[in-house]
Design an enzyme around this catalytic site. Structure first.
Site, PDB file in Angstrom:
ATOM      1  N   ASP A  81      42.701  39.247  31.910  1.00 42.19           N
ATOM      2  CA  ASP A  81      41.563  39.549  32.859  1.00 42.19           C
ATOM      3  C   ASP A  81      42.224  39.281  34.243  1.00 42.19           C
ATOM      4  O   ASP A  81      42.102  40.141  34.998  1.00 42.19           O
ATOM      5  CB  ASP A  81      40.456  38.436  32.813  1.00 42.19           C
ATOM      6  N   SER A  82      43.068  38.394  34.422  1.00 42.45           N
ATOM      7  CA  SER A  82      43.596  37.888  35.670  1.00 42.45           C
ATOM      8  C   SER A  82      44.586  38.965  36.088  1.00 42.45           C
ATOM      9  O   SER A  82      44.780  39.609  37.368  1.00 42.45           O
ATOM     10  CB  SER A  82      44.198  36.495  35.748  1.00 42.45           C
TER      11      SER A  82
END
Length: 390
Positions: A168-169
């Site tokens: 996600d990051s």
């Protein structure tokens, strides 16, 4: 001092991790980030992991510098409010499943009619096109399908995950990068036309795989898990020290390897013609690791660090969060910043990355309460319409 994104207005329609991670960065560098949340529950991260007085401590990292408004995007009134807010917005960032915003009448083509200059940054599991576009996508699945987990762990054990929402990051970082490029393109366009930015979690992870694809395509090599080593690059590993602690040494360039061997008293290996380049060292990686750990076991972790620092060899201990908090470099770089929680208690949060010399980012306030900015942002637009829906 003005920040580089002063004057940029961002509507954050995302939930969970990727889009809010990107929104955090926009806010740190001066954008007005208006986070749209569900009126009942808000962003799920408000209730994830370690809680303090009913709010996740993670929230105070993820939501800093943002404003919170509550809208039910599943209802016509909430959708109309988004359209109103989009009229003077520069960016909308979202991470719903593809087609969801279109169903609600607030997709890119809908908002483009209202504001032709708008940029919509879309984060999804598999992207806005392709046979998988409609599948539910999560970071953990993207890390798996993007090839990262296959390479993470030891060869005799099942694949493992990094202990963070890394997929996600990574996607969030690509979202920021793509948005800034789209803003630049819009500024150069005489008509100031916007566009949409399509970020797939799987593709963001896949993009990190170095030479894995051409190695397979041209040579038929499927890179496998190698534990703490780097396949085909030597020496680079984790080594045990005399005090039972571990240290990472990366001496895989030719000049560094020479300095390293001289520093540990192995001039014979420094001068070995078979080890002067990485291809030769990679063939003897296991033997080199045995030699290196034989030396590290004679010294404490700090001693190894000192000797190799003086020799100019990349070396570092494996830090826990306790080690990071006590490290002088993190302190000197303002990476451990203290903020005040709503109850008055002080807490450390990570500082801002990257560092800009003239227009640096900053933490202006911690994450907002749910709907804290309804009056400021929503009411002033709709009070004249007598249409309160928050």
């Amino acid at each position: 001092m003005r920040k580089p994104l002063d004057g940029i207005k961002v509507l954050e329609l995302g939930n969970f991790v990727a889009a809010p991670f990107a929104g955090k960065i926009f806010g740190e560098f001066g954008a007005e980030v208006i986070k749209v949340e569900d009126p009942k529950s808000g962003d799920s991260i408000r209730n994830w992991r370690v809680m303090h007085k009913g709010t996740s401590l993670w929230w105070y990292v993820h939501a800093r510098n943002k404003k919170s408004v509550t809208l039910n995007l599943r209802e016509a009134e909430g959708q109309e409010m988004v359209r109103e807010l989009a009229k003077d917005a520069d960016v909308v960032i979202e991470n719903f499943r593809p087609g969801t915003l279109e169903k609600w009448g607030i997709g890119y083509e809908d908002l483009k009619k209202i504001n032709p200059s708008i940029i919509m940054t879309r984060i999804s599991g598999y992207g806005q096109t392709g046979p998988y576009r409609d599948k539910v996508g999560f970071g953990s699945v993207a890390e798996s399908m993007g090839g990262l987990r296959y390479l993470t762990g030891f060869p005799d054990r099942p694949p493992v995950r990094v202990g963070l929402a890394i997929g996600d990051s990574i996607a969030g970082l690509y979202a920021v990068n793509g948005t800034l490029m789209a803003l630049r393109a819009r500024d150069m366009d005489p008509l100031k036309r916007g566009q949409y930015v399509d970020v797939a979690l799987t593709e963001a992870v896949f993009s990190l795989l170095e030479g894995v694809l051409p190695e397979y395509d041209l040579k038929g090599i499927v890179r496998e898990r190698t534990g703490a080593t780097l396949e085909g690059i030597a020496p680079s590993n984790t080594y045990l020290c005399a005090d039972g602690k571990y240290i990472v040494i990366a001496a895989n360039s030719d000049g560094i390897f020479n300095r390293f061997m001289n520093a540990i008293g192995r001039t014979d290996l420094a001068e070995d013609p078979n080890l002067t380049n990485n291809q030769g060292r990679a063939k003897q990686a296991e033997q080199l690791d045995l030699v290196i750990e034989e030396w590290t076991k004679l010294h404490t972790q700090k001693e190894v660090q000192r000797i190799l620092d003086e020799a100019g060899v990349p070396v570092g201990p494996i830090y826990s969060i306790e080690d990071i908090v006590n490290d002088e470099q993190f302190k000197a770089r303002d990476m451990l910043q203290s903020v005040t929680l709503p109850d008055g208690e002080e807490v450390l949060v990570p500082g801002v990355v990257p560092k800009l010399s003239e227009t640096p980012g900053s933490i202006e306030w911690i994450g907002p309460e749910l709907g804290q900015h309804n009056e400021e942002i929503i009411a002033k637009i709709f009070v004249s319409k007598n249409n309160p829906v928050f």
